[in-house]
Each structure stands twice: as structure tokens, then as C-alpha cells.
Scaffold this active site. Structure first.
Site, PDB file in Angstrom:
ATOM      1  N   GLY A  69      32.997 -74.434  26.483  1.00 32.09           N
ATOM      2  CA  GLY A  69      32.950 -74.602  25.034  1.00 32.09           C
ATOM      3  C   GLY A  69      34.132 -73.985  24.312  1.00 32.09           C
ATOM      4  O   GLY A  69      34.698 -74.585  23.389  1.00 32.09           O
ATOM      5  N   SER A 144      30.651 -70.939  13.879  1.00 33.44           N
ATOM      6  CA  SER A 144      31.099 -70.257  15.098  1.00 33.44           C
ATOM      7  C   SER A 144      32.517 -69.711  14.900  1.00 33.44           C
ATOM      8  O   SER A 144      33.396 -70.406  14.391  1.00 33.44           O
ATOM      9  CB  SER A 144      31.084 -71.230  16.274  1.00 33.44           C
ATOM     10  OG  SER A 144      31.784 -70.688  17.373  1.00 33.44           O
ATOM     11  N   SER A 145      32.713 -68.480  15.328  1.00 32.49           N
ATOM     12  CA  SER A 145      34.043 -67.860  15.190  1.00 32.49           C
ATOM     13  C   SER A 145      35.099 -68.613  15.997  1.00 32.49           C
ATOM     14  O   SER A 145      36.293 -68.491  15.729  1.00 32.49           O
ATOM     15  CB  SER A 145      33.988 -66.402  15.647  1.00 32.49           C
ATOM     16  OG  SER A 145      33.677 -66.327  17.032  1.00 32.49           O
ATOM     17  N   ASP A 289      26.347 -63.205  22.018  1.00 37.62           N
ATOM     18  CA  ASP A 289      26.404 -63.471  23.465  1.00 37.62           C
ATOM     19  C   ASP A 289      25.626 -62.464  24.300  1.00 37.62           C
ATOM     20  O   ASP A 289      25.351 -62.720  25.475  1.00 37.62           O
ATOM     21  CB  ASP A 289      27.863 -63.504  23.954  1.00 37.62           C
ATOM     22  CG  ASP A 289      28.508 -64.861  23.706  1.00 37.62           C
ATOM     23  OD1 ASP A 289      27.779 -65.822  23.394  1.00 37.62           O
ATOM     24  OD2 ASP A 289      29.737 -64.955  23.840  1.00 37.62           O
ATOM     25  N   LYS A 316      24.964 -73.421  22.222  1.00 36.18           N
ATOM     26  CA  LYS A 316      25.702 -72.899  23.378  1.00 36.18           C
ATOM     27  C   LYS A 316      25.513 -73.841  24.569  1.00 36.18           C
ATOM     28  O   LYS A 316      25.168 -75.010  24.400  1.00 36.18           O
ATOM     29  CB  LYS A 316      25.220 -71.487  23.704  1.00 36.18           C
ATOM     30  CG  LYS A 316      25.488 -70.461  22.596  1.00 36.18           C
ATOM     31  CD  LYS A 316      26.962 -70.111  22.497  1.00 36.18           C
ATOM     32  CE  LYS A 316      27.201 -68.989  21.506  1.00 36.18           C
ATOM     33  NZ  LYS A 316      28.617 -68.557  21.486  1.00 36.18           N
ATOM     34  N   ARG A 320      19.791 -71.583  23.718  1.00 34.92           N
ATOM     35  CA  ARG A 320      19.422 -70.328  24.379  1.00 34.92           C
ATOM     36  C   ARG A 320      18.123 -69.729  23.856  1.00 34.92           C
ATOM     37  O   ARG A 320      17.432 -69.012  24.580  1.00 34.92           O
ATOM     38  CB  ARG A 320      20.570 -69.314  24.252  1.00 34.92           C
ATOM     39  CG  ARG A 320      21.742 -69.660  25.155  1.00 34.92           C
ATOM     40  CD  ARG A 320      22.908 -68.701  25.020  1.00 34.92           C
ATOM     41  NE  ARG A 320      23.904 -68.988  26.049  1.00 34.92           N
ATOM     42  CZ  ARG A 320      25.129 -68.463  26.056  1.00 34.92           C
ATOM     43  NH1 ARG A 320      25.506 -67.628  25.100  1.00 34.92           N
ATOM     44  NH2 ARG A 320      25.977 -68.766  27.026  1.00 34.92           N
ATOM     45  N   ARG A 363      24.835 -67.162  31.437  1.00 28.77           N
ATOM     46  CA  ARG A 363      24.209 -65.953  30.896  1.00 28.77           C
ATOM     47  C   ARG A 363      22.700 -65.916  31.177  1.00 28.77           C
ATOM     48  O   ARG A 363      22.123 -64.831  31.281  1.00 28.77           O
ATOM     49  CB  ARG A 363      24.489 -65.836  29.399  1.00 28.77           C
ATOM     50  CG  ARG A 363      25.971 -65.728  29.101  1.00 28.77           C
ATOM     51  CD  ARG A 363      26.279 -65.072  27.783  1.00 28.77           C
ATOM     52  NE  ARG A 363      27.689 -65.197  27.461  1.00 28.77           N
ATOM     53  CZ  ARG A 363      28.657 -64.491  28.014  1.00 28.77           C
ATOM     54  NH1 ARG A 363      28.364 -63.589  28.939  1.00 28.77           N
ATOM     55  NH2 ARG A 363      29.920 -64.680  27.669  1.00 28.77           N
ATOM     56  N   LYS A 387      31.099 -69.564  35.849  1.00 27.89           N
ATOM     57  CA  LYS A 387      31.669 -69.896  34.536  1.00 27.89           C
ATOM     58  C   LYS A 387      32.362 -68.693  33.905  1.00 27.89           C
ATOM     59  O   LYS A 387      33.413 -68.819  33.292  1.00 27.89           O
ATOM     60  CB  LYS A 387      30.572 -70.423  33.609  1.00 27.89           C
ATOM     61  CG  LYS A 387      31.050 -70.769  32.202  1.00 27.89           C
ATOM     62  CD  LYS A 387      29.933 -71.334  31.370  1.00 27.89           C
ATOM     63  CE  LYS A 387      30.337 -71.467  29.914  1.00 27.89           C
ATOM     64  NZ  LYS A 387      31.422 -72.429  29.691  1.00 27.89           N
TER      65      LYS A 387
END
Length: 405
Positions: A69, A144-145, A289, A316, A320, A363, A387
Site C-alpha cells: 500500500g 492517511s498520512s 499500525d 489497510k 483490521r 500484522r 511483507k
């Protein structure tokens, strides 16, 4: 490949070297592509960073970044300023479901020429690289940053730099500041006042840069130490006391779980000092995250938690929030979610030998691994950790985890 983690007791003292930050690496790899005189050390060995490196050096018309992403966002901006080059940027089935419209609209406002190949607002996209002379653009501050960083990373190569206005309350500020700090480190002039960010057109200063190790990857060891007996210690390297990474807030968050962090030269020591734990209320808008790690830590320790600021988790590698609810409830948890928060109630006991789905999300696999400190657990598609952290399972074995592959 599914693996079984048998109930494990970890060593009292151990040490691990963690690869360079994926967040820093991907930013610096793009800057190195724009300014080849930059020399990089300790670059992440993650799939995402390897895909980023491959894409930046590719001469092909079609560039496939699979599940990466960050690479999708950063490369959209990068290829938009590659004059005379046409690039089709695509990815996995999930990537084609992840929105890109906010960034495409912002780049178009700067003069970029980008078309959608399949569905409006989503990859794949065709990018016609050109010189961009416009320099003013606005974005909602709660996006999103990575959209914001993508624009900032190419800004010094724009004819007139960039003046980016963020509208509303800004989320993920640490990631924006990381990008600006890295630009400053290579000699590019920036400013961030109120909600306006400016990057001036300029050349980079040739210099070697060492990428700090990844704090998101460190989070799983914070979790493991938190669940361990008092006196357990793990040393992690290579870390800076004054980190650019937003996830370094782990140091303060895990004090709540009795974990003290001691900084030494180029490393941190995690030490379990107490076991009295109270309910956790936390706003993670600046570090989403690490939400999965924290929720699983709370679940294993029997600590209720209320986490907010999680609105970006829905877009994501998977949704999530839904994934966490589903897998925690398999283990016996009681979880409520909204589109931006998660609420975990105290569970009576953890169910053994549960098979945890990972949803193509690295994650999920790593956050649930510490369950093995209480019960046997199966992690499905365990190779997904490549990843961001390819050696994760080897590192767990080195500290005492028993893994059957």
C-alpha cells in the site's frame, strides 16, 4: 504455510537485531530515486521495500506492487513527475479495492495527468509523467498520512515546490513529521505552520543515511515482554532515543503493562518490572499500525481496553477492525467495534489450539503470535510476515518460542 506455535516460555534474557524501518526505507528509496547521490544503509529487507526498490528501477510500462500500500501511494506521486514516461500502476485484488482517489485528485490539482483503468477512484491507474508547475493543493487533514507524504516527497522536484493546506484536525502527525525530517536531513527546506506545509524546490545534499530499525516490528517484543514474568529482558537494535517514527510511542504505552524501556547506544532494553495492570483507554490516531499488537496484549493479560482513532484501519491490507473482532472472538474474547474504535471486554479464559486467520495481513500474524505464551495456537499463512519482517519466526525461536512448520 500454516504453523503451530506450542505453548512457550521465553528466555529471561535475549537480544534481537531488527531490520531497518519500512516507513523510513520507502521514503528514502523514493528520495534516492529522485536524488541518486544519496547513499542508504540498513534499508528494510521487507517485501514492501523490495517491491519499492524493484518498481523504482523498473523500465516496464506496467508496474505491479502486489499488496504494498505504501508503495502504491508513493509511486503514484513519483511516476507523475517522470517526464515523458507512461506507467500503468497496479497491484493485488485487495489493492484494487483500496482507494487512491484522494491522492489522484491532489496530483491532478497540481497538473498531473492520471487515468483510471478499471474502477473510478481505485487502482490500476495510468500515469502520464510530466513537469508539474502548479504548487497549491488542499487535502482533508484526517486522510492517511501516506497521501500527504507522497506529495511531500516529490515536492522539491516540482517547478515551484508545494504549498499543502490540511483542512481540519490532522491525524498521523508523526508520519508527516518523519517525512519532513528526512527531507531536511538531505538538505531540502520545509516548513509546517498551523495547517500549511511548504516544501521548496531544491537539490539534495549527497550524504550517507542509516535507516533506523522499525518500531512497528519492535511492538511484538513489547507485547511479549508485557506478557512475560517480571525480570524478563529483551534487547533490540538498532534504535535511536529521539526517533522520527510515530510508533516509538510504544515506550510510553507499554509502561502501562509494566514494561520499562532503557535506551543505550544504538539499542533499547525492554524489561518487565511489574504486573499490576489497569484498564487501558488510548487514542491511536497518531500510531494506528500498533493497534493490533496492543489489543492482543490486552486480551492475553485479561485487561479491558477502549481504543479510538482507528478510522484508517478499515482500508489497510484487510479491514483490521473486523479481522481483530473475528479472531479475538474465536479465542474467547468479547469485542465491539465502530468504524473508528475498538472496545475489548475482559475474557474469562483463552481457548487453546485456535487457528488464527491472517487475511493477507502481516500484522495479524505477528500480533497474535504472543498467544502462544499461554496456549498452543495455529497461525494461518504465516509467510505473510515477509511483507515487513521476513525473519520474524526465526527471531521468535531464538528467544524460546516452539514452532512447528
Amino acid at each position: 504455510m500454516d504453523i503451530t506455535l506450542q505453548q512457550s516460555t521465553i528466555k529471561k534474557q535475549s537480544s534481537i537485531e531488527i531490520t531497518g524501518s519500512k516507513s523510513e526505507s520507502n521514503r528514502l528509496l523514493l528520495l534516492q530515486a529522485l536524488f541518486p547521490e544519496i547513499e542508504l544503509k540498513n534499508v528494510s529487507n521487507s517485501d514492501d521495500s523490495n517491491l519499492m526498490t524493484k518498481a523504482l528501477s523498473s523500465k516496464d510500462r506496467v508496474v505491479d506492487i502486489h499488496h504494498a500500500g505504501t508503495a502504491m501511494r508513493f509511486l503514484t506521486a513519483y511516476f507523475a513527475v517522470q517526464e515523458g514516461r507512461e506507467t500503468i500502476l497496479t497491484g493485488s485484488k485487495r489493492m484494487k479495492e483500496r482507494p487512491i482517489k484522494i491522492l489522484v485528485d491532489a496530483l491532478r490539482a497540481l497538473g498531473a495527468e492520471i487515468d483510471y483503468v478499471e474502477n473510478e477512484g481505485f487502482p490500476p491507474i495510468t500515469i502520464h509523467g510530466k513537469r508539474l508547475s502548479k504548487n497549491k493543493v488542499s487535502l482533508h487533514a484526517n486522510v492517511s498520512s501516506q497521501y500527504i507524504s507522497a506529495l511531500l516527497l516529490i515536492a522539491s522536484k516540482l517547478e515551484n515546490g508545494i504549498e499543502l493546506t490540511l483542512v481540519g484536525e490532522i491525524t498521523s502527525v508523526p508520519y508527516i513529521k518523519m517525512t519532513l525530517s528526512l527531507l531536511n536531513e538531505i538538505g531540502i527546506e520545509t516548513s509546517f505552520k498551523n495547517n500549511v506545509i511548504k516544501v521548496h524546490p531544491s537539490k539534495a545534499q549527497p550524504k550517507p543515511l542509516t535507516v533506523e530499525s522499525d518500531w512497528s516490528s519492535a511492538s511484538y517484543f513489547f507485547s511479549i515482554v508485557a506478557i512475560s514474568d517480571v525480570g524478563t529482558e529483551i534487547t533490540l537494535s538498532s534504535y535511536k532515543e529521539n526517533s522520527l517514527q510515530g510508533d516509538s510511542c510504544l515506550v510510553d504505552i507499554y509502561k502501562h503493562f509494566g514494561v520499562r524501556t532503557v535506551s543505550a547506544e544504538n539499542s533499547i532494553l525492554l524489561k518487565k518490572e511489574s504486573s499490576e495492570i489497569k484498564p487501558l483507554v488510548l487514542d491511536l490516531k497518531n500510531a494506528p499500525d500498533i493497534a493490533q499488537t496492543i489489543v492482543v496484549t490486552c486480551f492475553i493479560l485479561g485487561v479491558p481496553c477502549d481504543l479510538t482513532g482507528l478510522h484508517t484501519l478499515k482500508i489497510k491490507e484487510t479491514d483490521r477492525l473486523v479481522a481483530l473482532k473475528t479472531e479475538l472472538e474465536k479465542l474467547g474474547g468479547s469485542v465491539e467495534i465502530t468504524d473508528k474504535s475498538l472496545h475489548l471486554k475482559v475474557s474469562k479464559e483463552i481457548k487453546p489450539m485456535v487457528s488464527i486467520a491472517t487475511y493477507n495481513d502481516h500484522r495479524m500474524a505477528m500480533a497474535f503470535a504472543p498467544v502462544a505464551m499461554k496456549h498452543d495456537v495455529i497461525i494461518e499463512d504465516a509467510g505473510v510476515v515477509s511483507k515487513s519482517y521476513p525473519t520474524f519466526w526465526d527471531d521468535l525461536e531464538s528467544i524460546g518460542f516452539k514452532i512447528t512448520k
